[in-house]
Design an enzyme around this catalytic site. Sequence first.
Site, PDB file in Angstrom:
ATOM      1  N   LYS A   1       0.809   4.286   7.109  1.00  0.00           N
ATOM      2  CA  LYS A   1       0.163   5.072   6.448  1.00  0.00           C
ATOM      3  C   LYS A   1       0.647   6.536   6.580  1.00  0.00           C
ATOM      4  CE  LYS A   1      -2.979   2.410   4.835  1.00  0.00           C
ATOM      5  NZ  LYS A   1      -1.740   0.858   4.969  1.00  0.00           N
TER       6      LYS A   1
ATOM      7  N   SER B   1       0.847  -1.236   0.144  1.00  0.00           N
ATOM      8  CA  SER B   1       0.244  -0.054  -0.220  1.00  0.00           C
ATOM      9  C   SER B   1       0.985   0.809  -0.100  1.00  0.00           C
ATOM     10  CB  SER B   1      -0.792  -0.005   1.237  1.00  0.00           C
ATOM     11  OG  SER B   1      -0.182   0.136   2.108  1.00  0.00           O
TER      12      SER B   1
END
Lengths: 149, 434
Positions: free
Chosen positions: A107, A70
């Site tokens: 993230k 991701s």
Amino acid sequence: MPAQSPPEPQPFPRPLRQCRIGLLLPLAGESVAAGFPSPADDYIETGIDLNEQLIARPSSTFFLRVSGDSMVEAGIHHGDLLIVDRSVEPRPGRIVVAVLEGAFTLKRLVLHRGRLRLEAAHPGYPPLALGEGDDTLLWGVAIHVIHPL
Amino acid sequence: MAWATALIDGNNFYASCEAALDPSLIGRPLVVLSNNDGCIVARSAEARALGIAMGTPYFQVRRELERLGVVVRSSNYALYADMSQRLMLTLEPWVEELEIYSIDEAFGRLRRPAGTGAGAADTGADLTAWGQALRAQVRRHLGLPVAVGIGPSKLLAKVANKLAKQNRAHGGVFDLGAVADPDPWLAAVAIEDVWGIGRKLSRWCRLRGVANALQLRDMASGELRAKAGVVGLRLQQELRGHSCLPLVAVPPAKRETCVSRSFSEPVRELPQLREAIATYLSRAAEKLRRQGQRTDTITVFVRSSPFNGTSFYANAATATLPLASNDTAVLLAAALPLAERLFRPHKPLQKAGVLLQNLQPLQQLQHHLLTPLPPEQQQRREALLATIDGLNRRYGRGTVQWAACGLRPAWAMKRQQLSRAATTRLSDIPVVQA
């Protein structure tokens, strides 16, 4: 309680009585450098220390292994080694390690319309809003990634 | 301006270290077991709240822990030692002098700035805010909760630390030097909980009606001196706020080192005992090399289980080397025959250990004329040992070892719930989901 017999076998050191005098008294000279000191001595460099380059604060720096894709567009790939410094303040724009449902998640912390949220660097993953009182914990800030080529 | 002493220690240190590197443990009840998964030696706050007692033998409560959903971990010393080092490094800049007192506690000395009171009434500034800031930093940088106690002496810092933990309202920090009247606080600390007061002395105090720290402070010095000597008097002085126990910033060089473990199951065969002794000795020799020391006195000791009825057996044997050494091979050659001498075929052993004494610094021998080997060989030998130590440090203990230690020892310590060496071994670091 002392042992009565001396232990054996003894490769080294040999008990003194078994040694020949020649072994006991090595002649000085073999390792003494005579003459002028080397002119290069003044220019000795210590080499490049990657620890010094990559880790500003060893006491709060931890290593983590990346799993998943991701964050690919931020240059962080599956299997990479991540260097995380917990003393760095997690400001918007930084890539952070957060604790989500009992696991570490990587993230980017983003300020979106006045609210903080976690964004992936990959179009396939939706952003995740951080609510107030949310028990999401910002664990640390990623400061380097080591990626084999 | 006066000096203040702070005692900073980790709350539930082992349990907190486990949770610091494993987020699945945050907020869950967790206990850590002693060597061989014997007893409970640390509990997370959540496990405490369930009423799980410290020191409970694991086998007694195993089922109950499972039922309650308590996470169980074996002691992971690699992790705790690394986190301890990080903790001490973090504390260092906060104080002028730091004494590392144990794996999870340290005394610090700092200046107490003048307060707002005037002249003789001024007791100095409140250091609570300082303690809170320190606590927050350790929490953020390491994920470890600590308690901070502050006072004019080491003993009062210790008392303050206890009060910081006892009273939730204190938020983990208490400055005994800044309160207007410390007496009620001292009265709240039972005599048994006063640092340095052993069981015998506390019983003696109780018999004289001295039941808490305040009464100890105010009891007649002569009586205390007659019973507990200068040591007792010092404790009383410290309670009165006169610092007389100095900080030990540099620990004195160790005079001896000991490695001993209990076996996971009784050792009945000589080869197993030899392997165990060889393993402990390798560890001890590595310690010596790290500390830059050598030994010339090696003791091996063994004992059977004391709960085995009539057949209790305990024995020890010592060997002396002609020249002090820290070379594992040299020490092994002396220690293994001792193990053989101590072994008895019908005495199953529960514990064994190696004690190295009369430790000497390396320098003491360096200019010795009677070196054991020609200098060139000696240097190669030292390089070999340094390489082995380096490999074991880098890739984990046991990467390179002496054959005498055995490959898959049956006697090795039981650690069935061991977590990973998450901060010290590359193959064990935590995974982050991206």
